[in-house]
Each structure stands twice: as structure tokens, then as C-alpha cells.
Design a protein around this motif. Structure first.
Motif, PDB file in Angstrom:
ATOM      1  N   GLY A   1      52.163  70.213 -15.927  1.00  0.00           N
ATOM      2  CA  GLY A   1      52.939  71.122 -16.760  1.00  0.00           C
ATOM      3  C   GLY A   1      52.112  71.847 -17.795  1.00  0.00           C
ATOM      4  O   GLY A   1      52.554  72.040 -18.938  1.00  0.00           O
ATOM      5  N   THR A   2      50.886  72.257 -17.427  1.00  0.00           N
ATOM      6  CA  THR A   2      49.974  72.911 -18.359  1.00  0.00           C
ATOM      7  C   THR A   2      49.700  74.343 -17.922  1.00  0.00           C
ATOM      8  O   THR A   2      50.117  74.772 -16.838  1.00  0.00           O
ATOM      9  CB  THR A   2      48.642  72.143 -18.456  1.00  0.00           C
ATOM     10  OG1 THR A   2      48.081  72.007 -17.128  1.00  0.00           O
ATOM     11  CG2 THR A   2      48.864  70.749 -19.029  1.00  0.00           C
ATOM     12  N   ASN A   3      48.961  75.098 -18.761  1.00  0.00           N
ATOM     13  CA  ASN A   3      48.589  76.472 -18.444  1.00  0.00           C
ATOM     14  C   ASN A   3      47.088  76.537 -18.150  1.00  0.00           C
ATOM     15  O   ASN A   3      46.364  75.557 -18.326  1.00  0.00           O
ATOM     16  CB  ASN A   3      48.977  77.406 -19.595  1.00  0.00           C
ATOM     17  CG  ASN A   3      48.332  76.995 -20.908  1.00  0.00           C
ATOM     18  OD1 ASN A   3      47.132  76.748 -20.981  1.00  0.00           O
ATOM     19  ND2 ASN A   3      49.129  76.906 -21.963  1.00  0.00           N
ATOM     20  N   PRO A   4      46.586  77.701 -17.695  1.00  0.00           N
ATOM     21  CA  PRO A   4      45.176  77.804 -17.319  1.00  0.00           C
ATOM     22  C   PRO A   4      44.182  77.540 -18.444  1.00  0.00           C
ATOM     23  O   PRO A   4      43.006  77.255 -18.169  1.00  0.00           O
ATOM     24  CB  PRO A   4      45.046  79.252 -16.819  1.00  0.00           C
ATOM     25  CG  PRO A   4      46.418  79.622 -16.384  1.00  0.00           C
ATOM     26  CD  PRO A   4      47.337  78.922 -17.328  1.00  0.00           C
ATOM     27  N   ASP A   5      44.610  77.625 -19.705  1.00  0.00           N
ATOM     28  CA  ASP A   5      43.688  77.441 -20.825  1.00  0.00           C
ATOM     29  C   ASP A   5      43.678  76.013 -21.362  1.00  0.00           C
ATOM     30  O   ASP A   5      43.099  75.757 -22.424  1.00  0.00           O
ATOM     31  CB  ASP A   5      44.040  78.410 -21.962  1.00  0.00           C
ATOM     32  CG  ASP A   5      43.650  79.840 -21.626  1.00  0.00           C
ATOM     33  OD1 ASP A   5      42.643  80.020 -20.922  1.00  0.00           O
ATOM     34  OD2 ASP A   5      44.361  80.765 -22.060  1.00  0.00           O
ATOM     35  N   THR A   6      44.279  75.081 -20.653  1.00  0.00           N
ATOM     36  CA  THR A   6      44.323  73.695 -21.111  1.00  0.00           C
ATOM     37  C   THR A   6      43.413  72.819 -20.255  1.00  0.00           C
ATOM     38  O   THR A   6      43.643  72.660 -19.063  1.00  0.00           O
ATOM     39  CB  THR A   6      45.759  73.136 -21.041  1.00  0.00           C
ATOM     40  OG1 THR A   6      46.610  73.926 -21.864  1.00  0.00           O
ATOM     41  CG2 THR A   6      45.803  71.687 -21.508  1.00  0.00           C
ATOM     42  N   GLY A   7      42.375  72.265 -20.897  1.00  0.00           N
ATOM     43  CA  GLY A   7      41.554  71.239 -20.277  1.00  0.00           C
ATOM     44  C   GLY A   7      40.607  71.706 -19.190  1.00  0.00           C
ATOM     45  O   GLY A   7      40.535  72.887 -18.829  1.00  0.00           O
ATOM     46  N   VAL A   8      39.847  70.726 -18.668  1.00  0.00           N
ATOM     47  CA  VAL A   8      38.986  70.909 -17.511  1.00  0.00           C
ATOM     48  C   VAL A   8      39.314  69.798 -16.521  1.00  0.00           C
ATOM     49  O   VAL A   8      39.720  68.705 -16.905  1.00  0.00           O
ATOM     50  CB  VAL A   8      37.483  70.893 -17.876  1.00  0.00           C
ATOM     51  CG1 VAL A   8      37.124  72.049 -18.778  1.00  0.00           C
ATOM     52  CG2 VAL A   8      37.097  69.565 -18.519  1.00  0.00           C
ATOM     53  N   GLU A   9      39.132  70.085 -15.255  1.00  0.00           N
ATOM     54  CA  GLU A   9      39.477  69.121 -14.216  1.00  0.00           C
ATOM     55  C   GLU A   9      38.228  68.378 -13.738  1.00  0.00           C
ATOM     56  O   GLU A   9      37.203  68.997 -13.433  1.00  0.00           O
ATOM     57  CB  GLU A   9      40.135  69.841 -13.042  1.00  0.00           C
ATOM     58  CG  GLU A   9      40.578  68.910 -11.928  1.00  0.00           C
ATOM     59  CD  GLU A   9      41.343  69.630 -10.840  1.00  0.00           C
ATOM     60  OE1 GLU A   9      41.558  69.038  -9.769  1.00  0.00           O
ATOM     61  OE2 GLU A   9      41.752  70.797 -11.061  1.00  0.00           O
ATOM     62  N   ALA A  10      38.312  67.066 -13.675  1.00  0.00           N
ATOM     63  CA  ALA A  10      37.211  66.245 -13.159  1.00  0.00           C
ATOM     64  C   ALA A  10      37.193  66.325 -11.637  1.00  0.00           C
ATOM     65  O   ALA A  10      38.220  66.097 -10.989  1.00  0.00           O
ATOM     66  CB  ALA A  10      37.371  64.803 -13.612  1.00  0.00           C
ATOM     67  N   GLN A  11      36.039  66.657 -11.072  1.00  0.00           N
ATOM     68  CA  GLN A  11      35.902  66.762  -9.628  1.00  0.00           C
ATOM     69  C   GLN A  11      35.155  65.562  -9.041  1.00  0.00           C
ATOM     70  O   GLN A  11      35.589  64.966  -8.066  1.00  0.00           O
ATOM     71  CB  GLN A  11      35.170  68.065  -9.263  1.00  0.00           C
ATOM     72  CG  GLN A  11      35.927  69.323  -9.602  1.00  0.00           C
ATOM     73  CD  GLN A  11      37.157  69.518  -8.739  1.00  0.00           C
ATOM     74  OE1 GLN A  11      37.202  69.069  -7.598  1.00  0.00           O
ATOM     75  NE2 GLN A  11      38.167  70.182  -9.285  1.00  0.00           N
ATOM     76  N   THR A  12      34.002  65.238  -9.648  1.00  0.00           N
ATOM     77  CA  THR A  12      33.181  64.118  -9.188  1.00  0.00           C
ATOM     78  C   THR A  12      32.844  63.234 -10.374  1.00  0.00           C
ATOM     79  O   THR A  12      32.568  63.739 -11.459  1.00  0.00           O
ATOM     80  CB  THR A  12      31.870  64.625  -8.533  1.00  0.00           C
ATOM     81  OG1 THR A  12      32.201  65.547  -7.483  1.00  0.00           O
ATOM     82  CG2 THR A  12      31.074  63.465  -7.953  1.00  0.00           C
ATOM     83  N   ILE A  13      32.861  61.917 -10.181  1.00  0.00           N
ATOM     84  CA  ILE A  13      32.506  60.974 -11.231  1.00  0.00           C
ATOM     85  C   ILE A  13      31.167  60.332 -10.872  1.00  0.00           C
ATOM     86  O   ILE A  13      31.012  59.742  -9.801  1.00  0.00           O
ATOM     87  CB  ILE A  13      33.583  59.862 -11.377  1.00  0.00           C
ATOM     88  CG1 ILE A  13      34.982  60.492 -11.459  1.00  0.00           C
ATOM     89  CG2 ILE A  13      33.284  59.011 -12.597  1.00  0.00           C
ATOM     90  CD1 ILE A  13      35.171  61.466 -12.571  1.00  0.00           C
ATOM     91  N   TYR A  14      30.184  60.467 -11.767  1.00  0.00           N
ATOM     92  CA  TYR A  14      28.861  59.919 -11.492  1.00  0.00           C
ATOM     93  C   TYR A  14      28.847  58.418 -11.790  1.00  0.00           C
ATOM     94  O   TYR A  14      29.360  57.975 -12.821  1.00  0.00           O
ATOM     95  CB  TYR A  14      27.799  60.633 -12.328  1.00  0.00           C
ATOM     96  CG  TYR A  14      27.589  62.081 -11.927  1.00  0.00           C
ATOM     97  CD1 TYR A  14      26.868  62.396 -10.780  1.00  0.00           C
ATOM     98  CD2 TYR A  14      28.109  63.124 -12.696  1.00  0.00           C
ATOM     99  CE1 TYR A  14      26.678  63.716 -10.405  1.00  0.00           C
ATOM    100  CE2 TYR A  14      27.921  64.445 -12.325  1.00  0.00           C
ATOM    101  CZ  TYR A  14      27.210  64.732 -11.183  1.00  0.00           C
ATOM    102  OH  TYR A  14      27.028  66.038 -10.813  1.00  0.00           O
ATOM    103  N   PRO A  15      28.267  57.629 -10.880  1.00  0.00           N
ATOM    104  CA  PRO A  15      28.230  56.171 -11.081  1.00  0.00           C
ATOM    105  C   PRO A  15      27.347  55.782 -12.273  1.00  0.00           C
ATOM    106  O   PRO A  15      26.345  56.441 -12.572  1.00  0.00           O
ATOM    107  CB  PRO A  15      27.653  55.642  -9.763  1.00  0.00           C
ATOM    108  CG  PRO A  15      26.917  56.804  -9.162  1.00  0.00           C
ATOM    109  CD  PRO A  15      27.639  58.036  -9.599  1.00  0.00           C
ATOM    110  N   GLY A  16      27.760  54.727 -12.938  1.00  0.00           N
ATOM    111  CA  GLY A  16      26.990  54.201 -14.057  1.00  0.00           C
ATOM    112  C   GLY A  16      27.139  54.969 -15.348  1.00  0.00           C
ATOM    113  O   GLY A  16      26.416  54.712 -16.309  1.00  0.00           O
TER     114      GLY A  16
END
Length: 235
Positions: free
Chosen positions: A45-60
Motif C-alpha cells: 500500500g505504498t507509492n513509488p517514492d517510498t523505500g527501496v526493495e531488497a533483491q539479493t541478501i549477501y551472506p555474512g
């Protein structure tokens, strides 16, 4: 104004080291990020100017230890609002290596707060610069696309309301409705509002038992058919 500038310079020179916020570009959260996709915005329920999306999580990394997942929408770090990928990097740099990062995310519309300390950026992961202009163009395009979609939904909703309103329209006072108006009404209401039709049939025959036709002696058979009403008896 001439007196104010020297005073500002003196105050800046007199500030202690504890008043200066360090900016540590070596710190790393540990996510490969993008602007939020349309599906992620819809889910939260957000708009384009809210936050960034996590795509990949680096180990460690701190992100892995926190439990950040691909698709999570990162909205704040240490209370600072995240509206771009550079915002995230700046907040992480201000926190610095070894600093405690408190990250707020949205996952399926639910707010989650996560905390862990940051580590130094690994040498085996390249530090890619962020194209701020390209990101801004993409977010603006998303905003325009969202506006068009909302306008289309509003227009469609209005059309549906107009159709429903026309179906609820009562018969005109003082007379029957037209055929076009009746088509937009429920069948039960349409039959009651349509004009009645009358059919009159005439057949002549001689009433004499001989069976011969005699002109001038006529018996009329009259059938009346009223749509939506009980037929009358033939006489």
C-alpha cells in the motif's frame, strides 16, 4: 549579514570532535537493492517514492543476520526515511562500521523492525555507484503509470455506478416507460411499467341452426390480452 558570517565561522571552528557526525563509506548493510516494483507497492500500500526493495541478501552481512528477505521494502534506517537508493547508502555510511543499524521494513503490508551491527564492505564485492538521475526517472515514470491506472479505475467505477443507477430508475410518473427505458430495468419492473396491449378479434356467423350465413346477424368474439395482468374471459 556581514557580522553573522564571522560568527558562524567561529562557531564551526570551536565545535568539538563529538559534535561532528562521521561518514563511513566502508560500512555495508548487505542488500542488492532496486526501486520498489509495482507488485511490491501494491502488496504494501505504498507509492513509488517510498523505500527501496531488497533483491539479493549477501551472506555474512547485517542484512542476513537481521533476517531481511528478497522483496522486503526498506523504509527507514535509524529513523531516517528512505526514498532512494542513495538515501540507504547515506544512512548506512552515517552509522559506520560497527555501528548499530535499526531497519524498518514492510513485508506484505506488515511493519517489522530489525537491528544489528554493521560490518565493513567486503573487498570481493564491487562498490557500484548509483545513477541518481536514472532512478529518479524510473520513479517518476512509476508515479505517472500509477496515476493513469487510478484514473482508469475511477472512470470504470463511475460507469458501473451509472449503469446501476439507471437500473434503479423508477417508471415515469403519469405514463408508461419507453422500450429503451424498459430494457435497462429488471424484468419484473419492466413488465409492470410497459403499456398494455389490447387485441380485438372479430368473427361473424349465423346464429340460425340451419348453418347458412345471414348478413346482418353478427356475433363478435372479443379477446383482450393485457401484458402483466390476468386475461379476461372471452364473451
Amino acid at each position: 549579514m556581514r557580522l553573522l558570517l564571522p560568527l558562524v565561522l567561529i562557531a564551526a571552528l570551536a565545535a568539538s570532535e563529538s559534535d561532528i557526525v562521521p561518514f563511513d563509506g566502508r560500512a555495508m548493510l548487505g542488500v542488492n537493492m532496486t526501486p520498489p516494483s509495482s507488485s511490491t507497492q501494491a502488496a504494501n500500500g505504498t507509492n513509488p517514492d517510498t523505500g527501496v526493495e531488497a533483491q539479493t541478501i549477501y551472506p555474512g552481512t547485517a542484512a542476513e543476520r537481521m533476517g531481511i528477505q528478497p522483496g522486503d521494502l526498506i523504509t527507514t534506517i535509524n529513523g531516517g526515511q528512505i526514498s532512494s537508493m542513495n538515501d540507504l547508502r547515506n544512512e548506512i555510511a552515517l552509522t559506520g562500521v560497527g555501528g548499530q543499524a535499526t531497519v524498518e521494513i514492510l513485508r506484505g503490508g506488515q511493519k517489522i523492525t530489525l537491528t544489528d551491527s554493521l560490518k565493513e564492505w567486503p573487498k570481493n564485492i564491487p562498490y557500484q555507484p548509483i545513477d541518481e538521475a536514472a532512478e529518479r526517472r524510473f520513479r517518476d515514470w512509476q508515479g505517472r503509470r500509477l496515476d493513469r491506472t487510478q484514473q482508469a479505475v475511477t472512470s470504470l467505477s463511475k460507469q458501473v455506478e451509472d449503469i446501476e443507477r439507471s437500473q434503479r430508475k423508477p417508471a415515469r410518473a403519469g405514463g408508461p416507460v419507453s422500450l429503451l427505458e424498459a430494457m435497462a430495468m429488471p424484468a419484473s419492473d419492466a413488465f409492470a411499467a410497459m403499456p398494455a396491449f389490447r387485441l380485438r378479434l372479430h368473427e361473424s356467423f349465423d346464429a340460425v341452426d340451419s348453418g347458412t350465413v345471414s348478413v346482418g346477424r353478427v356475433v363478435a368474439w372479443d379477446a383482450r390480452i393485457l401484458i402483466g395482468s390476468k386475461p379476461v374471459e372471452i364473451f
